[in-house]
Scaffold this motif. Sequence first.
Motif, mmCIF file in Angstrom:
data_model
loop_
_atom_site.group_PDB
_atom_site.id
_atom_site.type_symbol
_atom_site.label_atom_id
_atom_site.label_comp_id
_atom_site.label_asym_id
_atom_site.label_seq_id
_atom_site.Cartn_x
_atom_site.Cartn_y
_atom_site.Cartn_z
ATOM 1 N N ARG A 199 14.403 46.757 -50.959
ATOM 2 C CA ARG A 199 12.887 45.614 -51.467
ATOM 3 C C ARG A 199 13.879 44.129 -51.389
ATOM 4 N N ILE A 200 14.767 44.515 -51.003
ATOM 5 C CA ILE A 200 15.294 42.520 -50.065
ATOM 6 C C ILE A 200 14.178 42.985 -48.641
ATOM 7 N N VAL A 201 14.316 44.269 -47.703
ATOM 8 C CA VAL A 201 13.755 43.756 -46.823
ATOM 9 C C VAL A 201 12.464 43.871 -46.889
ATOM 10 N N PRO B 211 7.825 41.394 -44.634
ATOM 11 C CA PRO B 211 6.430 41.723 -45.828
ATOM 12 C C PRO B 211 6.242 42.412 -44.477
ATOM 13 N N GLY B 212 6.056 43.030 -42.976
ATOM 14 C CA GLY B 212 4.745 42.973 -42.702
ATOM 15 C C GLY B 212 5.871 44.302 -42.184
ATOM 16 N N LEU B 213 6.710 44.888 -42.679
ATOM 17 C CA LEU B 213 6.778 45.899 -42.311
ATOM 18 C C LEU B 213 6.498 47.578 -43.022
ATOM 19 N N LEU C 94 9.513 52.757 -42.797
ATOM 20 C CA LEU C 94 10.210 52.458 -41.866
ATOM 21 C C LEU C 94 11.417 52.189 -41.987
ATOM 22 N N THR C 95 10.880 50.827 -43.595
ATOM 23 C CA THR C 95 11.431 50.636 -44.468
ATOM 24 C C THR C 95 12.940 51.383 -44.883
ATOM 25 N N ALA D 48 14.800 44.623 -38.831
ATOM 26 C CA ALA D 48 13.542 45.051 -39.113
ATOM 27 C C ALA D 48 12.627 43.971 -39.072
ATOM 28 N N ASN D 49 12.854 42.923 -38.678
ATOM 29 C CA ASN D 49 12.626 42.022 -37.791
ATOM 30 C C ASN D 49 12.279 42.433 -36.156
#
Lengths: 293, 463
Positions: free
Chosen positions: A206-208, A213-215, A219-220, A248-249
């Motif tokens: 949830r943090i990621v 948000p675009g991911l 994948l998350t 993630a970024n």
Amino acid sequence: MTRTMPFASVADVSERLAAVGYLPSDAIATTVFLASELGKPLLIEGPAGVGKTALAQAVSDATGSPLVRLQCYEGVDEARALYEWNHAKQLLRITASKDESWDETRADIFSEEFLLARPLLTAIRNEEPTVLLIDETDKADIEIEGLLLEVLGDFQITIPEMGTVRARHRPFVVLTSNASRELSEALRRRCIFLHVDYPDSDLEERIVQAKVPGLEHSLTKSIVRVINALRELPLRKAPSVSETIDWANTLLALGAVELDEDTMRDSLGVILKHRSDQEKAQKLLDMESALAR
Amino acid sequence: MTGGPDVGPDPYGLQQRLVDFVTALRTKGIMVGTGETVDAAEAMTRLGLDERSILREGLAGTLTRKHSQRETFDEVFDIYFPPRVGRPRSAEQVPADFDVETLRDMLVETLAVADLDALGELAEIAVDRFGEIGGDPAGWSAKQTLDRVQPQNLLARTMGLRGDDDAVVELGGVSPRDQVRDLIGRFRERVEDEARRRTSETRGRERMVLTAVQAQTEHVDFLSANAEQLEEMRRGVRALARRLATRLSVRRRRSHRNTIDIRRTMRKSMSTGGTPIDLVFAKPRPSRPDLVLLCDVSSSVSGFSGFTMLLVQAMKNQFKKVKVYAFVNAMADVTELISVDGDEDGAGLQARILEQAHVQHGTSSSDYGAAFAEFVARDLESIGSRSSVLILGDARTNYREPGLDDLREIRARSNRTFWLNPEQENIWGTGDSAAFDYADVVEMHECRSVEQLGEFVSRLLPA
């Protein structure tokens, strides 16, 4: 006891922190609420990069109160933490006042204008409720702990030339430590203690999602799973939440749609900062792909 | 499972319960002051009792001061603020002819679907049915329950029911087999919690705290530590080394505040118009000692020796040179075999030493005399006049020749020699222990826990 921040309940803390993008665990929300209710400093320990400093920032954002930060380092002293007289300016003032009597000059050079307020004084003098962050307390010398005890005990500072400054509003104090040195028992006793650890995978996902948000959701999930597997390895520096977000970024920027071996190999440097750690992760990767075959 | 703790209808008031809880924490080495108890009471009134997990976090925040205290805290908390009291409802509902096999069948089904709530209920039933041990008052044993249920043998059956044993595991994922293993582990934990909860109701909380709560890692006795606790210690070895090093550097800075660095003081005085207001002191240049470690690695003390070797290795930049010798009844140089980077967990260390170094011939019981003699004959050169020698062992010679003369020679050649004995001081000299004979020759210290070891190592290094 005075309440330092306008929180109504533990659930209220959770909601308001979440609203500014910080998702707290139960332990975090409870201790933040208690620290605010009891008017005590909050001492946060835990591995680097799990959001200790970010929590102070989030409390400040959530309550709309300014954040005053004292970054500790080896050799930080009263002049850096409390206040300092602006010597150079005082000298100028003295040279400029040729025909004044000494008494007049003295009264003038020890006034507000020549005082350089440092974080602790700034936080205490502030007209509105403040979040005071004392970062990496363990890096400071033991002497500073004595000073902190005094200041955090009654929230007042005595400046010999000017008198005592009392806090209008008790600041919400957050101390962070990486435990590179044991803080003294006396300081610990005055604080509410919170150990922040790596979040569980659900919370981390949830943090990621909140931070990147675009991911893709799938994948998350993969990212968090791999990070968790890496934390199981005996690494010199296990990847923390901030590394998860960086990764993630990176993957988002690379336009990756799934986490395959090549992508992972190429971006390993984002999450692991030691050569020996990367080798260990590489070994794990090789083993996994051998198993999958 | 959620909701507040069941503090029961008893006249045992909340205030008294908190005070008893704090007292119990103190008996387990968590020193809680009166001020903190008051804070905890305050926290209780503000947080309310509706949510047990929030109450636990709140009390932990006010009563603990270090993360290492948390595990002990949680166990004591479970005893004083149990999630419920009495015989669980789940256990009352099962028919009288319910036997172990039925339970095992149900357990397999639950494991296969990974239903955690049902797992907890089965644990309650298992303890209720198969864990009761006689005695007055009655108690419940986790060991007896697990011996009868044998959950570890259900892995194959569960995998059969799941039928995905050969599923491809995603990168970083957990194989189905490991998932089930993990679930079985959880079942065991639930059984242990439940047995502790039931027993503390009949046998009294104080007694449960004394017998059933584990000590904090830094206080655990090296000789009685189980595999899990040793693992825990080894994981903390780097952090401990770093803490000791910082403590030392603080001490060094203070003790060398006597020589003034004139050049830098003058330079700094520029900003105050040439008047030296702040003095700058010269940086200390501490002399670092050589360290020679002689470690008994026979099975009785291997946990202690292994941990100390890792700690010394992790701190090696504090010393000029570190040499590590290991022995059972033959002495061998193992410096190269120990690497903290290679395996912080160090689990394989013991096996690797026994396998790759010549530390024993014939029997596997230690012979201090023979080992010292071999060292003096062959490796005495490695000790110089600035070396500190540390001998690790329980001084149990198996009634063989203790080799006091060789030990004297080692001591005479070194700067300082110490012996660290992981046995309690009041059993030194009993049975085959030659501790007092050795203590006459070299300084011997009791060193039973990580805490004592840390104290000693930081004293060993020069300020």
